[in-house]
Every structure is written in C-alpha cells, then in structure tokens.
Design a protein around this motif. Structure first.
Motif, PDB file in Angstrom:
ATOM      1  N   GLY A   7      -7.397   2.394  -4.634  1.00 15.51           N
ATOM      2  CA  GLY A   7      -8.211   3.579  -4.440  1.00 15.51           C
ATOM      3  C   GLY A   7      -9.564   3.481  -5.121  1.00 15.51           C
ATOM      4  O   GLY A   7      -9.992   2.406  -5.533  1.00 15.51           O
ATOM      5  N   ALA A  60       1.053   4.038  -2.873  1.00 20.01           N
ATOM      6  CA  ALA A  60       0.603   5.378  -2.507  1.00 20.01           C
ATOM      7  C   ALA A  60       1.600   6.443  -2.938  1.00 20.01           C
ATOM      8  O   ALA A  60       1.216   7.528  -3.388  1.00 20.01           O
ATOM      9  CB  ALA A  60       0.355   5.460  -1.003  1.00 20.01           C
ATOM     10  N   ARG A  61       2.889   6.157  -2.826  1.00 15.62           N
ATOM     11  CA  ARG A  61       3.889   7.151  -3.233  1.00 15.62           C
ATOM     12  C   ARG A  61       4.428   6.875  -4.633  1.00 15.62           C
ATOM     13  O   ARG A  61       5.392   7.506  -5.068  1.00 15.62           O
ATOM     14  CB  ARG A  61       5.028   7.209  -2.218  1.00 15.62           C
ATOM     15  N   ARG A  77       0.836  -1.207   0.000  1.00 11.91           N
ATOM     16  CA  ARG A  77       0.000   0.000   0.000  1.00 11.91           C
ATOM     17  C   ARG A  77       0.869   1.254   0.000  1.00 11.91           C
ATOM     18  O   ARG A  77       0.583   2.221  -0.717  1.00 11.91           O
ATOM     19  CB  ARG A  77      -0.924  -0.011   1.222  1.00 11.91           C
ATOM     20  N   GLU A  78       1.939   1.223   0.792  1.00 11.90           N
ATOM     21  CA  GLU A  78       2.823   2.386   0.865  1.00 11.90           C
ATOM     22  C   GLU A  78       3.582   2.578  -0.453  1.00 11.90           C
ATOM     23  O   GLU A  78       3.738   3.717  -0.932  1.00 11.90           O
ATOM     24  CB  GLU A  78       3.794   2.198   2.036  1.00 11.90           C
TER      25      GLU A  78
END
Length: 386
Positions: free
Chosen positions: A210, A155-156, A151-152
């Motif tokens: 998302g 996300a970036r 997820r991290e």
C-alpha cells in the motif's frame, strides 16, 4: 476531441497495433498477443517502427498485414483499439498522447516516462468520462497467481500486520550493455537501475504494502561511466508504519530479484529473477501458528506465472468492459513517484515525503532534479565567429 473506441461494446475483435519492433516487442508483447489471440477475438493489424527494414521484417515474420514508419498515419488509417508501446521512455509521452487522442487504449512498457510531469500529461489526455481510453503501464510482476494470493493474505491481514520488508533488484550489466548510446543517460533511459530495473520490484512492493509515507536514499556511480546511478539504496516508511529497505544495482554478479515481508504471524518471501511462479514464493510461519492455517496460506492454487500475458489478459477484459485497468492513472503513477522521490532523497540528502514532488519542484520535470554532479552536462557553447 476524443474518438469513442469501438470495442467498448465488446463486439468484434480487438484491433491491436505494436509500436516499436525491438527486443521487448519480440519477447514480451508479440508472444502475449499471439497467445491471447488464440483464445479470444483479437487481431494484430499493424506495427510501427522508424526503421523501414525492421518493421517490414517484423510484420513478415509475425504475419502482421500493415507495416508503418509513421505513428500518426497508422492511427488515422487503422484506427486500432489498443496500441502497445515498445519504444524508449523518452518517446512514451508523445506517442501515448497521440494514441489516446485517436481513441486507442495504450499499454506502455516500463519505465513509464522520464518524469512525473510527462506522466501527468498522459493522464490528462485520457478519456474524461467512463470507458476511456486509458493508458496502462507494463508492470507484469504484480500479476499472476502468486502475487494475487499474497496480496489477498496481506489485505485481510491473515498473516498479521506487515512490519519489516526488503525489496532487492541486484542485477549485473557490463560495459557492453552500456555501449548502446541511449543507455545510461537521463534523456533516453530516464534513469539508472532504480528506474529501468528495480521499478518492477518496487511496484510489486507498493502493490502488496500500500501507500508509502517517506523515503531516505543514497545513490552512486561505483563502476560505470554514465550520467545516471549504477546503484542505489533506500529506506522507506509506509503509511501503515511498516518499514522497508530497497536496493537497486547493476553491479551484482549473483543476480536476484527478491521481496521479503515480515509480518506478525509469518514471513512472506519471493525470490526470482525476471519473473515468478507459485514455487518462487515461500511462507514461513511464526512459532505456534496452527498447521491448518499454514496449509491455507501456502495453497496458491493453479499456477499462473507473472508475465506480459497475465497482465494483458486482464487489460483486454477491462477494455471490453470499458473500465479503468490496473497500473493506469494513479495506480500506475505511484511507482514513478517513488522512484522520483528516491532520486530526490539521494541527491539532496533530505527525507522526501509522499506527495511533495509537485509542479515547480525540480524533480517533477526531471528525475535528476538539476542536481550538481547528476544533471546532464550542458552542451558546449558555440564558438564565437569573427
């Protein structure tokens, strides 16, 4: 009027009640609660089941002091801080609302409830201000170290923009599985494999990628004589532009749960069945990606498996802090909305867009939407009397 939960201050043990003493309570909720009780102030004060012998045996085996057959009486007498629901989906709305109104937080097994209308009624019963009480859904596959690491990365955009995804829940259920009278029916089970099985992987996909934008789908009854589907396929476009295929089946002898996300700089893949560890994730870099980046991407850290325990640990921390937990409110609703949209798209042949299933839409109050060939048959008319 809402009763303020006593644990908002963080003082004293969290008092927990288990509602429903069947298989998921025994293999999921009770072990998680027992493990966490060994590391933090927590006590299981009661269990509830409509079958007196079942709840008494459950309490005796687990050392739980108070067995009940009446939920309202238990809530009034024991005043638990947290209620974990392990009952069939058709009961979730009324039981969750009752617990919330008694001031208890709720951790409710999936599927959340049989309709978006039911979910919205639950959300409306939550505490109006900060501190709850709140109701969270058991979506344990989005918890654990592997899901958190990926997820991290996404996300970036460390591995670039997500472009193409595949979400697969291909399991196998035989006729004996459907011999239970509540299985395969809209009223009791809430839906077929899209609702009762694949919702875990779809929830994880949404948690990673998302918001979704639109969906097209097909559903069928290829083997089992049931009200719901036994297989579904879907095409999903995300708000980011990424596109995904989704397959949910109970017809697949080679059982697997899989998520694959092809990004600009790497493919991220998870292959497992009912739960995952770090070793179940694989990251394949695109040509030319430096080795040092690949090493950083593939360093998942300490292995925390996805599990009821992993999710519950976070929920208890949120309860003590008085903050909304993950998989509650809109964060818990999004997966049910995708399932409802999948059914609408499959049964109508239309493209369904996020946010279009609202009060007044037939798929808002029932996931079958009253569709011919899919809605439950009406009960036979009573014979006229002379």
């Amino acid at each position: 009027m809402f009763v303020t939960p006593s644990r908002g201050s963080g003082r004293g043990p969290v008092r927990v009640a288990i509602v429903g003493t069947g298989a998921i309570a025994r293999v999921g909720h009770l072990p998680a609660l027992t493990a966490l009780a060994a590391e933090q102030p927590l006590e299981i004060v009661a269990a509830v089941d409509v079958a007196p012998a079942a709840v008494e045996a459950f309490c005796a085996e687990a050392g739980i002091p108070h067995p009940y057959t009446d939920l309202d009486r238990m809530l009034a007498e024991q005043r638990p801080d947290l209620v974990t629901l392990c009952t069939p989906p058709r009961l979730h709305r009324d039981q969750t609302v009752a617990a919330l109104r008694a001031g208890a937080w709720v951790w409710c097994e999936k599927p959340p409830c049989p309709s978006l209308e039911d979910f919205d009624a639950i959300e409306a019963a939550e505490g109006a201000g900060d501190g709850g009480p709140y109701a969270a859904i058991v979506f344990q596959h989005r918890f654990g170290s592997g899901a958190g690491h990926v997820r991290e990365l996404l996300a970036r955009q460390a591995v670039g923009r997500p472009l193409v995804a595949h979400c697969q829940t291909t399991w196998y259920r035989d006729e004996a599985y459907y011999s239970a009278p509540w299985r395969g029916g809209w009223a009791d089970e809430g839906g077929g494999p899209a609702m009762g099985h694949g919702i875990h992987q779809m929830d994880l996909l949404l948690d990673l990628l998302g918001p979704w934008a639109e969906i097209r789908a097909m559903a069928g009854r290829l083997v089992h004589d049931v009200e719901t589907e036994d297989v579904s396929t879907a095409l999903v476009r995300f708000r980011s532009g990424a596109m995904a295929t989704v397959v949910n089946s109970v017809l697949s002898p080679d059982e697997v749960s899989r998520i694959r996300i092809d990004c600009e700089r790497a493919t991220v893949e998870l292959t497992h069945l009912y739960g995952h560890r770090n070793a179940d994730w694989r990251i394949t870099p695109a040509p030319g990606v430096p080795d040092e980046l690949v090493s950083a991407w593939t360093d998942f850290g300490a292995d925390v498996p996805s599990s009821h325990e992993a999710q519950l640990r976070g929920l208890l921390a949120d309860l003590r802090a008085g903050r909304r937990p993950r998989s509650s409110g809109g964060d818990g609703r999004k997966s049910l909305e995708l399932v409802a949209a999948l059914y609408k798209a499959a049964f109508t042949g239309a493209t369904v867009r996020a946010g279009e299933i609202v009060p007044g839409d037939p798929y808002y109050s029932a996931l079958h939407g009253g569709a011919p060939g899919w809605a439950p048959a009406p009960p036979p008319a009573a014979e006229a009397t002379a």
